[in-house]
Design a protein around this motif. Structure first.
Motif, PDB file in Angstrom:
ATOM      1  N   PHE A 165       0.846  -1.205   0.000  1.00 19.70           N
ATOM      2  CA  PHE A 165       0.000   0.000   0.000  1.00 19.70           C
ATOM      3  C   PHE A 165       0.884   1.260   0.000  1.00 19.70           C
ATOM      4  CE2 PHE A 165      -1.894   3.078   3.117  1.00 19.70           C
ATOM      5  CZ  PHE A 165      -2.933   3.552   2.329  1.00 19.70           C
ATOM      6  N   GLY A 166       1.846   1.294   0.924  1.00 18.64           N
ATOM      7  CA  GLY A 166       2.760   2.437   0.970  1.00 18.64           C
ATOM      8  C   GLY A 166       3.577   2.552  -0.302  1.00 18.64           C
ATOM      9  N   PHE A 167       4.029   1.400  -0.797  1.00 14.23           N
ATOM     10  CA  PHE A 167       4.826   1.373  -2.023  1.00 14.23           C
ATOM     11  C   PHE A 167       4.050   2.004  -3.186  1.00 14.23           C
ATOM     12  CE2 PHE A 167       5.975  -0.738  -6.003  1.00 14.23           C
ATOM     13  CZ  PHE A 167       7.352  -0.582  -6.025  1.00 14.23           C
ATOM     14  N   ALA A 168       2.778   1.604  -3.310  1.00 13.56           N
ATOM     15  CA  ALA A 168       1.972   2.086  -4.440  1.00 13.56           C
ATOM     16  C   ALA A 168       1.757   3.595  -4.374  1.00 13.56           C
ATOM     17  CB  ALA A 168       0.625   1.363  -4.458  1.00 13.56           C
ATOM     18  N   ILE A 169       1.673   4.152  -3.170  1.00  8.31           N
ATOM     19  CA  ILE A 169       1.460   5.600  -3.057  1.00  8.31           C
ATOM     20  C   ILE A 169       2.792   6.340  -3.222  1.00  8.31           C
ATOM     21  CG2 ILE A 169       0.665   7.462  -1.558  1.00  8.31           C
ATOM     22  CD1 ILE A 169      -1.292   5.511  -0.327  1.00  8.31           C
ATOM     23  N   HIS A 170       3.845   5.846  -2.560  1.00 10.42           N
ATOM     24  CA  HIS A 170       5.137   6.526  -2.640  1.00 10.42           C
ATOM     25  C   HIS A 170       5.616   6.657  -4.085  1.00 10.42           C
ATOM     26  CE1 HIS A 170       6.171   7.418   1.398  1.00 10.42           C
ATOM     27  NE2 HIS A 170       6.084   6.178   1.829  1.00 10.42           N
ATOM     28  N   TRP A 171       5.461   5.578  -4.836  1.00 12.59           N
ATOM     29  CA  TRP A 171       5.959   5.599  -6.212  1.00 12.59           C
ATOM     30  C   TRP A 171       4.954   6.218  -7.179  1.00 12.59           C
ATOM     31  CZ3 TRP A 171      10.838   4.129  -7.873  1.00 12.59           C
ATOM     32  CH2 TRP A 171      11.664   3.620  -6.874  1.00 12.59           C
ATOM     33  N   GLY A 172       3.784   6.571  -6.681  1.00 13.11           N
ATOM     34  CA  GLY A 172       2.801   7.219  -7.546  1.00 13.11           C
ATOM     35  C   GLY A 172       2.063   6.249  -8.445  1.00 13.11           C
ATOM     36  N   LEU A 173       1.977   4.972  -8.045  1.00 12.43           N
ATOM     37  CA  LEU A 173       1.238   4.004  -8.859  1.00 12.43           C
ATOM     38  C   LEU A 173      -0.257   4.137  -8.595  1.00 12.43           C
ATOM     39  CD1 LEU A 173       3.559   0.919  -8.255  1.00 12.43           C
ATOM     40  CD2 LEU A 173       3.550   2.476 -10.216  1.00 12.43           C
ATOM     41  N   ALA A 174      -0.647   4.306  -7.326  1.00 15.08           N
ATOM     42  CA  ALA A 174      -2.055   4.480  -6.970  1.00 15.08           C
ATOM     43  C   ALA A 174      -2.241   5.922  -6.503  1.00 15.08           C
ATOM     44  CB  ALA A 174      -2.452   3.504  -5.866  1.00 15.08           C
TER      45      ALA A 174
ATOM     46  N   VAL B 183       1.754  22.011  -3.672  1.00 11.95           N
ATOM     47  CA  VAL B 183       2.591  21.754  -4.846  1.00 11.95           C
ATOM     48  C   VAL B 183       1.741  21.125  -5.949  1.00 11.95           C
ATOM     49  CG1 VAL B 183       4.574  20.445  -5.691  1.00 11.95           C
ATOM     50  CG2 VAL B 183       4.671  21.548  -3.452  1.00 11.95           C
ATOM     51  N   ARG B 184       0.855  20.240  -5.530  1.00  7.78           N
ATOM     52  CA  ARG B 184      -0.062  19.606  -6.484  1.00  7.78           C
ATOM     53  C   ARG B 184      -0.906  20.668  -7.194  1.00  7.78           C
ATOM     54  NH1 ARG B 184      -3.428  18.955  -9.310  1.00  7.78           N
ATOM     55  NH2 ARG B 184      -5.071  17.410  -9.632  1.00  7.78           N
ATOM     56  N   LEU B 185      -1.387  21.660  -6.428  1.00  7.98           N
ATOM     57  CA  LEU B 185      -2.226  22.728  -6.995  1.00  7.98           C
ATOM     58  C   LEU B 185      -1.443  23.555  -8.020  1.00  7.98           C
ATOM     59  CD1 LEU B 185      -4.745  24.617  -7.020  1.00  7.98           C
ATOM     60  CD2 LEU B 185      -3.708  25.826  -5.103  1.00  7.98           C
ATOM     61  N   PHE B 186      -0.271  24.033  -7.626  1.00 13.12           N
ATOM     62  CA  PHE B 186       0.440  24.969  -8.514  1.00 13.12           C
ATOM     63  C   PHE B 186       1.107  24.256  -9.687  1.00 13.12           C
ATOM     64  CE2 PHE B 186      -0.087  27.465  -4.650  1.00 13.12           C
ATOM     65  CZ  PHE B 186      -0.627  28.615  -5.195  1.00 13.12           C
ATOM     66  N   ASN B 187       1.444  22.959  -9.510  1.00 18.04           N
ATOM     67  CA  ASN B 187       2.028  22.223 -10.630  1.00 18.04           C
ATOM     68  C   ASN B 187       0.981  21.891 -11.690  1.00 18.04           C
ATOM     69  OD1 ASN B 187       4.480  22.323  -9.447  1.00 18.04           O
ATOM     70  ND2 ASN B 187       4.802  20.122  -9.332  1.00 18.04           N
ATOM     71  N   ALA B 188      -0.292  21.871 -11.290  1.00 20.47           N
ATOM     72  CA  ALA B 188      -1.347  21.539 -12.249  1.00 20.47           C
ATOM     73  C   ALA B 188      -1.737  22.754 -13.082  1.00 20.47           C
ATOM     74  CB  ALA B 188      -2.575  21.000 -11.507  1.00 20.47           C
ATOM     75  N   HIS B 189      -1.384  23.936 -12.618  1.00 20.67           N
ATOM     76  CA  HIS B 189      -1.738  25.143 -13.356  1.00 20.67           C
ATOM     77  C   HIS B 189      -0.827  25.271 -14.582  1.00 20.67           C
ATOM     78  CE1 HIS B 189      -2.113  29.419 -14.313  1.00 20.67           C
ATOM     79  NE2 HIS B 189      -3.257  29.377 -13.669  1.00 20.67           N
ATOM     80  N   PRO B 190      -1.404  25.566 -15.772  1.00 18.01           N
ATOM     81  CA  PRO B 190      -0.576  25.571 -16.978  1.00 18.01           C
ATOM     82  C   PRO B 190       0.614  26.541 -16.895  1.00 18.01           C
ATOM     83  CG  PRO B 190      -2.900  25.932 -17.516  1.00 18.01           C
ATOM     84  CD  PRO B 190      -2.811  25.869 -16.035  1.00 18.01           C
ATOM     85  N   THR B 191       0.440  27.678 -16.253  1.00 17.73           N
ATOM     86  CA  THR B 191       1.568  28.601 -16.110  1.00 17.73           C
ATOM     87  C   THR B 191       2.485  28.131 -14.978  1.00 17.73           C
ATOM     88  OG1 THR B 191       0.090  30.370 -16.802  1.00 17.73           O
ATOM     89  CG2 THR B 191       2.211  31.026 -15.895  1.00 17.73           C
ATOM     90  N   GLY B 192       1.876  27.657 -13.911  1.00 16.24           N
ATOM     91  CA  GLY B 192       2.662  27.167 -12.776  1.00 16.24           C
ATOM     92  C   GLY B 192       3.500  25.960 -13.145  1.00 16.24           C
ATOM     93  N   ALA B 193       3.023  25.187 -14.127  1.00 15.66           N
ATOM     94  CA  ALA B 193       3.743  23.970 -14.515  1.00 15.66           C
ATOM     95  C   ALA B 193       5.139  24.285 -15.047  1.00 15.66           C
ATOM     96  CB  ALA B 193       2.943  23.212 -15.571  1.00 15.66           C
ATOM     97  N   MET B 194       5.336  25.544 -15.501  1.00 10.91           N
ATOM     98  CA  MET B 194       6.667  25.900 -16.018  1.00 10.91           C
ATOM     99  C   MET B 194       7.741  25.823 -14.938  1.00 10.91           C
ATOM    100  SD  MET B 194       5.578  29.119 -18.373  1.00 10.91           S
ATOM    101  CE  MET B 194       4.291  28.947 -19.619  1.00 10.91           C
ATOM    102  N   ASN B 195       7.324  25.939 -13.665  1.00 10.83           N
ATOM    103  CA  ASN B 195       8.286  25.847 -12.568  1.00 10.83           C
ATOM    104  C   ASN B 195       8.053  24.580 -11.742  1.00 10.83           C
ATOM    105  OD1 ASN B 195       7.266  28.807 -12.972  1.00 10.83           O
ATOM    106  ND2 ASN B 195       9.439  28.937 -12.430  1.00 10.83           N
ATOM    107  N   ALA B 196       7.385  23.602 -12.353  1.00  9.69           N
ATOM    108  CA  ALA B 196       7.002  22.410 -11.596  1.00  9.69           C
ATOM    109  C   ALA B 196       8.215  21.746 -10.949  1.00  9.69           C
ATOM    110  CB  ALA B 196       6.284  21.412 -12.505  1.00  9.69           C
ATOM    111  N   HIS B 197       9.322  21.652 -11.698  1.00  5.24           N
ATOM    112  CA  HIS B 197      10.481  20.931 -11.164  1.00  5.24           C
ATOM    113  C   HIS B 197      11.045  21.611  -9.925  1.00  5.24           C
ATOM    114  CE1 HIS B 197      12.115  24.034 -13.772  1.00  5.24           C
ATOM    115  NE2 HIS B 197      13.237  23.957 -13.071  1.00  5.24           N
ATOM    116  N   GLY B 233      -0.228  10.902  -3.746  1.00  5.75           N
ATOM    117  CA  GLY B 233      -0.043   9.884  -4.779  1.00  5.75           C
ATOM    118  C   GLY B 233       0.425  10.519  -6.077  1.00  5.75           C
ATOM    119  N   GLU B 234      -0.260  11.600  -6.482  1.00  7.60           N
ATOM    120  CA  GLU B 234       0.093  12.301  -7.723  1.00  7.60           C
ATOM    121  C   GLU B 234       1.516  12.864  -7.642  1.00  7.60           C
ATOM    122  OE1 GLU B 234      -1.188  12.683 -10.675  1.00  7.60           O
ATOM    123  OE2 GLU B 234       0.310  14.176 -11.297  1.00  7.60           O
ATOM    124  N   LEU B 235       1.854  13.461  -6.501  1.00  3.79           N
ATOM    125  CA  LEU B 235       3.197  14.024  -6.341  1.00  3.79           C
ATOM    126  C   LEU B 235       4.239  12.914  -6.238  1.00  3.79           C
ATOM    127  CD1 LEU B 235       2.414  16.972  -3.905  1.00  3.79           C
ATOM    128  CD2 LEU B 235       3.014  17.125  -6.330  1.00  3.79           C
ATOM    129  N   GLY B 236       3.834  11.754  -5.697  1.00  5.60           N
ATOM    130  CA  GLY B 236       4.725  10.597  -5.706  1.00  5.60           C
ATOM    131  C   GLY B 236       5.104  10.262  -7.134  1.00  5.60           C
TER     132      GLY B 236
END
Lengths: 237, 250
Positions: A165-174, B183-197, B233-236
Motif C-alpha cells: 500500500f505504501g509502495f503504491a502511493i510513494h511511487w505514484g502508482l495508486a 505543490v499539487r495545486l500549482f504544478n497543475a496550473h498551466p503557467t505554474g507547470a513551467m516551474n514544476a520541477h 499519490g500524484e506528487l509521488g
C-alpha cells in the motif's frame, strides 16, 4: 549522519523498493519453499537442498537477500524514530495500519536476527549436513518458540502486505482515493493468505499441517507400462 | 434535555514558555451559540466557575465562517474551527478547549502557525508572473482540472492536518500535509507547470514528500475535504519521474 537532500530521497525510494524487490520476492519464495514441509520431512529437505544447488547461491544470499534486508532494517529503524503514533486519539483504519506497520517492523528486526542466526548462520548449520526439518521440528515443539514463530509469520505477512500500500502511493502508482483503497485491500488479502500459508508450514514442522488442495493421500502413483517399442519404419501411418 | 448553562474547560497559558493550566467556566446558554460566542461571553465577565477573577481567555478569529482557519483549536480533543463548532451540535457535558499541540502557543488558545507559511515559501507555493511587461492572459484550464484545483485552493492553512499527522512533530523535519498538497495545486496550473520541477525539488529533500507515512489522518480531519492523499499519490508519481530523469540525464 547527515546526507544530502538528493541522497535522502534516493535512500527512501530504495527503502520502499527493497521491501518489494528483492525482500518481498524472497519472502514469497521462502513461504513457498517452507510449504514443502506440508509434504513431509523428505520433501522439505529436498527443496532446501535444491535451493543450495542454485548457481552463485552465496552471492545471491548476501547481495540479493542479506544486505537488502539489513538496509531495509536500518533505514526502517531511522524512519520509526521520526513518527509519533496517535492511533489512540485518531482512530482511523489507515492510522492503525500505519502504527502496525511500525510495530511489525520492529518485531521483525528481533525475529529475523534470531531466525537467521539459528537456521542459517549458526556454526552448526554452516558446517552443513544439518537435518533442517528435524531442527525446526525440535525448536517448534516448544510452545514459546512456536508462538514466537507464529508472530514472526504474521508480522512478516502484514509488513509486506501493507507495505505494498505504501509502495503504491510513494511511487505514484495508486493516486486516486479509490485506487489507494483497493491497494490497501489487496495488501490485506496478501497479508491473510501469506499468514495462513506460513502458519500451515509451521504446523507441518510439528506434524499437524492442514492439507488442502492436494492430491488425496490414497492416490497411487500409476505405474506406467513400458512404452511400446517404436513402430518399424515403413509401418502403417 | 436542552442546556441551560454551558460548562467549559479551557487550557490556558500566559506565554510561549509559561506553564499551562486548566480553568473552568460556566456561562448562560443562548440559542445558536458557537465556541467563539462562548469565549466572547467569558471576555465580558472573566470569572471562573469557582468565582475567582481571571484574565480574559485569548483566542484568534477572523472570518467567522470557516474559511480563514485562524480560530482552529482542539474542541473536545478534535482539531477544528471553533467558529463552526456550534454548541448545540456538541455532545452534552463540559466543552474542552485546548490550543493546537503541534504549534508553539502564543497565549491561551492562540498558536503560532507561521511554520506552515515558511513551508509554503519553501515549496514555492505560488506562480511567478511578475515582470516588466504585461504577459497577457494565461492559458485556459479544462473544467475537470479546474474543479480538482479548486478543491486544493480551498486550503486555509488552518493546521488541522498538521495536528493529526503522526509524522509532523518535534522529532521530524516533515513539512506537513497542507504545504505539500499546494505543490499539487500549482504544478497543475498551466503557467505554474513551467516551474514544476522547482517545487518538486523542494519536496524531494529531507522533510519532504517521502517523510509522509500514509497514516492518512490528514484527509480524515480536513474541514475542507481536500483530497490530500490523492495529492501525495500524484506528487509521488511526479517526483518518481523527475528522480528517474535526474538519474538518467546527468
Amino acid at each position: 549522519m547527515t546526507v544530502s537532500d538528493r541522497t535522502y530521497f534516493t535512500l527512501r525510494r530504495l527503502h520502499s523498493l527493497s521491501g518489494v524487490v528483492p525482500v518481498g520476492v524472497f519472502l514469497l519464495e521462502h513461504f513457498f519453499t517452507n510449504s514443502f514441509a506440508v509434504q513431509g520431512p523428505d520433501a522439505f529437505n529436498r527443496a532446501a537442498e535444491h535451493l543450495a544447488e542454485i548457481p552463485y547461491v552465496v552471492l545471491i544470499e548476501v547481495f540479493g537477500i542479506g544486505l537488502p534486508i539489513l538496509f531495509h532494517m536500518v533505514l526502517g529503524l531511522v524512519i520509526v524514530t521520526t513518527g509519533q503514533a496517535n492511533a489512540a486519539k485518531y482512530r482511523y483504519q489507515n492510522n492503525w495500519m500505519y502504527l502496525l506497520q511500525r510495530v511489525s517492523g520492529l518485531f521483525l528486526v528481533a525475529y529475523i536476527l534470531y531466525h537467521v542466526w539459528t537456521t542459517r548462520l549458526s556454526p552448526e548449520v554452516m558446517r552443513g549436513e544439518t537435518d533442517l526439518f528435524g531442527m525446526m521440528s525440535d525448536d517448534l515443539r516448544s510452545p514459546g518458540l512456536f508462538a514466537f514463530y507464529v508472530l514472526g509469520v504474521i508480522a512478516a505477512s502484514y509488513h509486506f502486505g501493507n507495505g505494498l500500500f505504501g509502495f503504491a502511493i510513494h511511487w505514484g502508482l495508486a493516486t486516486g482515493r479509490r485506487a489507494q483503497r483497493n491497494v490497501a485491500r489487496l495488501g490485506l488479502a496478501v497479508f491473510l493468505v501469506l499468514s495462513l500459508v506460513g502458519i500451515n508450514s509451521l504446523l507441518a514442522f510439528v506434524h499437524r499441517p492442514v492439507r488442502l488442495f492436494e492430491r488425496a493421500p490414497e492416490t497411487k502413483v500409476v505405474e506406467h507400462p513400458p512404452l511400446p517399442a517404436p513402430a518399424p519404419p515403413g509401418g502403417t501411418r | 434535555m436542552p442546556r441551560t448553562a454551558i460548562e467549559l474547560r479551557i487550557k490556558r497559558q500566559d506565554g510561549p514558555s509559561g506553564p499551562p493550566r486548566w480553568e473552568e467556566f460556566s456561562i448562560p446558554w443562548r440559542a445558536g451559540m458557537n465556541v467563539i460566542s462562548c469565549l466572547m461571553e467569558i471576555r465580558k465577565r472573566p470569572v471562573t466557575k469557582q468565582g475567582a477573577k481571571t484574565s480574559p481567555v485569548m483566542w484568534e478569529a477572523s472570518c467567522l465562517e470557516e474559511v480563514c482557519g485562524a480560530c482552529t483549536m482542539l474542541v473536545n480533543g478534535t482539531p477544528r474551527q471553533s467558529c463552526a463548532a456550534l454548541v448545540d451540535g456538541l455532545p452534552e457535558g463540559v466543552i474542552t478547549l485546548e490550543p493546537l499541540t503541534r504549534f508553539t502557543v502564543v497565549r491561551d488558545l492562540i498558536v503560532d502557525r507561521s511554520p506552515m507559511f515558511e513551508a509554503l515559501k519553501r515549496v514555492r507555493a505560488w506562480i511567478p508572473i511578475d515582470g516588466t511587461y504585461d504577459l497577457g492572459p494565461g492559458p485556459r484550464i479544462a473544467e475537470t482540472e479546474r474543479e480538482l484545483s479548486y478543491a486544493f485552493s480551498r486550503c486555509m492553512t488552518c493546521g488541522c492536518c498538521m495536528e493529526a499527522c503522526p509524522q509532523y512533530n518535534g522529532r521530524s523535519e516533515f513539512l506537513g500535509p497542507a504545504p505539500i498538497a499546494q505543490v499539487r495545486l500549482f504544478n497543475a496550473h498551466p503557467t505554474g507547470a513551467m516551474n514544476a520541477h522547482e517545487r518538486l525539488e523542494a519536496i524531494m529533500g529531507r522533510g519532504g514528500l517521502v517523510d509522509c507515512g500514509n497514516a492518512q489522518n490528514c484527509v480524515e480531519v480536513c474541514p475542507k475535504e481536500i483530497p490530500l492523499t490523492e495529492a501525495f499519490g500524484e506528487l509521488g508519481r511526479q517526483t518518481t519521474v523527475l528522480w528517474l530523469k535526474n538519474l538518467l540525464r546527468r
